[in-house]
Design a protein around this motif. Structure first.
Motif, PDB file in Angstrom:
ATOM      1  N   GLU A 149       0.825  -1.214   0.000  1.00 54.13           N
ATOM      2  CA  GLU A 149       0.000   0.000   0.000  1.00 54.13           C
ATOM      3  C   GLU A 149       0.852   1.253   0.000  1.00 54.13           C
ATOM      4  N   LEU A 150       1.941   1.222   0.763  1.00 53.40           N
ATOM      5  CA  LEU A 150       2.832   2.385   0.789  1.00 53.40           C
ATOM      6  C   LEU A 150       3.386   2.650  -0.605  1.00 53.40           C
ATOM      7  N   VAL A 151       3.820   1.614  -1.279  1.00 53.06           N
ATOM      8  CA  VAL A 151       4.477   1.844  -2.572  1.00 53.06           C
ATOM      9  C   VAL A 151       3.468   2.346  -3.597  1.00 53.06           C
ATOM     10  N   VAL A 152       2.235   1.839  -3.545  1.00 54.71           N
ATOM     11  CA  VAL A 152       1.228   2.320  -4.499  1.00 54.71           C
ATOM     12  C   VAL A 152       0.890   3.783  -4.220  1.00 54.71           C
ATOM     13  N   LYS A 153       0.774   4.142  -2.949  1.00 55.58           N
ATOM     14  CA  LYS A 153       0.525   5.551  -2.598  1.00 55.58           C
ATOM     15  C   LYS A 153       1.682   6.433  -3.058  1.00 55.58           C
ATOM     16  N   GLU A 154       2.903   5.928  -2.892  1.00 51.01           N
ATOM     17  CA  GLU A 154       4.074   6.701  -3.289  1.00 51.01           C
ATOM     18  C   GLU A 154       4.148   6.884  -4.809  1.00 51.01           C
ATOM     19  N   ILE A 155       3.724   5.850  -5.542  1.00 52.29           N
ATOM     20  CA  ILE A 155       3.684   5.961  -7.009  1.00 52.29           C
ATOM     21  C   ILE A 155       2.798   7.131  -7.403  1.00 52.29           C
ATOM     22  N   LEU A 156       1.653   7.226  -6.735  1.00 57.66           N
ATOM     23  CA  LEU A 156       0.696   8.270  -7.094  1.00 57.66           C
ATOM     24  C   LEU A 156       1.111   9.647  -6.578  1.00 57.66           C
ATOM     25  N   ARG A 157       1.934   9.657  -5.534  1.00 62.42           N
ATOM     26  CA  ARG A 157       2.433  10.942  -5.035  1.00 62.42           C
ATOM     27  C   ARG A 157       3.501  11.504  -5.988  1.00 62.42           C
TER      28      ARG A 157
END
Lengths: 90, 218
Positions: B82-90
């Motif tokens: 979840e962190l990495v997917v959120k970071e991708i979108l950030r």
């Protein structure tokens, strides 16, 4: 010598962030740090990488696992040497 | 992908994809990798690569600083999805995630045999963690930002509060992610209901995983 290293501040003449200080740079960069280096810790190198990324400079960064602290760059580390060799060839 | 795009490839491996994007689309590409051997392989290809651990997120990368952030065949080897997917979108204006399609029949057979699916493109390596994020984690529902599961013919994926499109062909599933322009806050994901066969399969795999986890605990 230690003082010169301690007082060195690449942003000194700009009084702005590192990104702005590196803005005039045109070169490509290979930034290498050593995990056990306390003098130029990997965190400082990551700041340089970030500043170069902010300027869209071409940069690669490697963090060499090493047990020899700041002097690790003097040791015959095969991975480190292979990286520098490959970079200079490329 | 438009020409001259600024691209970040998370878990870029030996830099094959970035090399292609550089040659075919003149992309300004950067890879992120953790393995020493892959860092060397990228440098040999003259590909920009940054050695860091994705599991800790993308601190040091400015918001919306890349046109595309790609996570190709890497999600299945990660703990902190979840962190990495959120970071991708950030960090990216658009994200592209591809994962092995565990709905593909060859992979299904491997899952049924109780193994993390292995293929030519996604061989088992030291960084693959078969017990922690294996098929069940991708197939079952996840409560927060990302939900992905394999269906019998294709993979469906839902991102809470995100626009996405997903497609699947043979070995691979791909999703394209964008930040929703209307609602940036997380809202509960609305998923198409799982079909009965899929529900049974998810349950079977979950149970299998529990058994395996229990045997590890012993």
């Amino acid at each position: 010598m230690t003082k010169a290293l301690d007082y060195f501040d690449p942003t000194h003449h700009h009084h702005v962030g590192l990104s702005a200080a590196l803005q005039p740079a045109q070169a490509d960069f290979l930034v290498v740090s050593f995990t056990s280096d306390w003098r130029f810790a990997p965190g400082r190198s990551r700041e340089i990488v970030k500043a170069l990324l902010d300027n869209d400079r071409r940069v690669s960064y490697a963090e060499i696992t090493a047990a020899h602290g700041h002097d690790a760059f003097l040791m015959p580390d095969p991975h480190y040497h292979a990286l520098v060799r490959a970079y200079m060839k490329g | 992908m438009k020409p001259n795009a600024k691209v970040l490839d998370l878990g870029c491996g030996d830099g094959t994809l970035l090399k292609y994007l550089k040659e075919a689309r003149n992309a300004l590409g950067y890879g992120i990798e953790i393995a020493d051997a892959n860092i060397l392989a990228c440098v040999e290809k003259n590909i920009n690569v940054i050695q860091m651990d994705l599991e800790a997120g993308l601190s040091g990368f400015e918001p919306q600083s890349f046109d595309f952030v790609i996570l190709s065949q890497t999600l299945q080897a990660m703990h902190n999805i979840e962190l990495v997917v959120k970071e991708i979108l950030r960090v990216g204006r658009q994200g592209i995630v591809t994962i092995p399609n565990f709905g593909y029949w060859r992979r299904r057979i491997q899952i049924i045999a109780g193994r993390m699916p292995v293929s030519r493109i996604c061989p088992t390596s030291g960084t693959t963690r078969p017990t922690s994020i294996s098929a069940p984690s991708l197939i079952s529902r996840r409560s927060a930002a990302t939900t992905a599961y394999a269906s019998s013919s294709a993979m469906s994926c839902a991102m809470a509060g995100r626009e996405f499109s997903a497609e699947s062909a043979g070995e691979f599933s791909g999703l394209s992610l964008r930040k929703s322009l209307t609602d940036r806050n997380e809202r509960p994901s609305r998923l198409p209901p799982l079909r009965l066969r899929e529900r049974i399969e998810v349950r079977e795999i979950r149970e299998r995983e529990r058994v395996r986890t229990a045997s590890f605990a012993l």
